[in-house]
Design an enzyme around this catalytic site. Structure first.
Site, PDB file in Angstrom:
ATOM      1  N   ASP A 106      22.195   8.994  76.870  1.00 53.27           N
ATOM      2  CA  ASP A 106      21.865  10.160  77.701  1.00 53.27           C
ATOM      3  C   ASP A 106      20.497   9.959  78.332  1.00 53.27           C
ATOM      4  OD1 ASP A 106      24.200  11.291  76.773  1.00 53.27           O
ATOM      5  OD2 ASP A 106      23.192  12.372  75.149  1.00 53.27           O
TER       6      ASP A 106
HETATM    7  N1  URA Z   1      24.998  10.251  71.235  1.00 52.12           N
HETATM    8  C1  URA Z   1      24.427  11.200  72.026  1.00 52.12           C
HETATM    9  O1  URA Z   1      24.626  12.373  71.799  1.00 52.12           O
HETATM   10  N2  URA Z   1      23.645  10.785  73.029  1.00 52.12           N
HETATM   11  C2  URA Z   1      23.375   9.508  73.292  1.00 52.12           C
HETATM   12  O2  URA Z   1      22.638   9.194  74.210  1.00 52.12           O
HETATM   13  C3  URA Z   1      23.963   8.531  72.464  1.00 52.12           C
HETATM   14  C4  URA Z   1      24.783   8.933  71.440  1.00 52.12           C
END
Ligand code: URA
Length: 245
Positions: A106
């Site tokens: 993310d």
């Molecule tokens: N899980 C998440 O919630 N976000 C990420 O960036 C990676 C794994």
């Protein structure tokens, strides 16, 4: 591939600066095709010559594999209309055509982002059937019941939309003011770690990926820095932990 100076090839791997390379060469710590090299200007082919730097084998071949310590605010994509991408922030020495992040983090997640131009490799490590684990450190807004969470993760969390997740491991990191956990997952669903903790009633406020397979994020890489993986490091990505068969 045309030949290039040895010190340039090694420095462009991002493992060290050109002057550090020169020092290692002077100390006799660089070998090409099993012979110690004393001349930094020796012309080599990074696709066919075996180059060993201070015991580490430079990866040779057609594709490249980059470890980036992703900072916040950068998106895991190859291009984006609004934000900088993980490919945009690579140093020029590592940039080339067809690079993409193998798996998504993310925008607000930090840590180990693997960038490559090898589509088959990326496909292999992302396929849940290949069990390449990803390890994260998550900080939470409020604590969970650890034992309940550990068992729920082990069993396989059922997300709010009914998705059933593969078994995951949960370890509490003690001695932190903020509740902090290490989570090991074996697939990469959208917002997976955040949704797993949401299923236990907590919000993830900081998330960092620290490991892919058995390869840890290099702590020497500051946020936003990147370097090539060595051959040994690349094989750690697909290596299983010792306690697994
Ligand atoms: N899980 C998440 O919630 N976000 C990420 O960036 C990676 C794994």
């Amino acid at each position: 591939m045309s030949k290039e100076r040895l010190d340039k090839i090694i420095a462009s791997s991002g493992l060290m600066t050109r002057s550090e390379v020169k020092t290692l060469i002077k100390k006799g710590l660089v070998k090409v095709n099993n012979s110690t090299v004393k001349d930094a200007s020796l012309k080599c082919d990074c696709e066919t010559d075996d180059i060993i730097v201070d015991g580490k084998t430079l990866r040779k071949g057609k594709y490249i594999y980059i470890m980036l310590n992703k900072p916040k605010g950068v998106v895991s994509a190859t291009n984006d209309n609004k934000d900088l991408t993980v490919v945009d922030i690579l140093p020029d020495s590592l940039k080339r055509k067809n690079l993409f992040p193998a798996g998504r983090l993310d925008k607000d997640t930090t840590g180990f982002c693997l960038i490559t131009d090898d589509g088959d490799f990326a496909h292999d490590i992302l396929a849940p059937a290949h069990h390449v684990s990803k390890t994260y450190i998550a900080e939470l807004d409020r604590d969970i019941d650890f034992e309940k969470g550990r068992q729920a993760f082990k069993k396989g969390v059922v997300l709010a939309d009914g998705t059933v997740l593969l078994s995951a491991d949960l370890v509490k990191i003690e001695n932190n003011d903020i509740p902090t956990y290490k989570v090991v997952i074996n697939e990469g669903k959208y917002h997976q770690v955040k949704r797993m903790f949401a299923s236990l009633g907590s919000t993830v406020i900081e998330l960092k990926r620290i490991k892919i397979g058995e390869l840890l994020l290099d702590e020497k890489l500051k946020a936003g820095e990147a370097r090539l993986l060595t051959q040994e490091e690349l094989s750690k990505i697909t290596q299983r932990p010792h306690n697994m068969v």
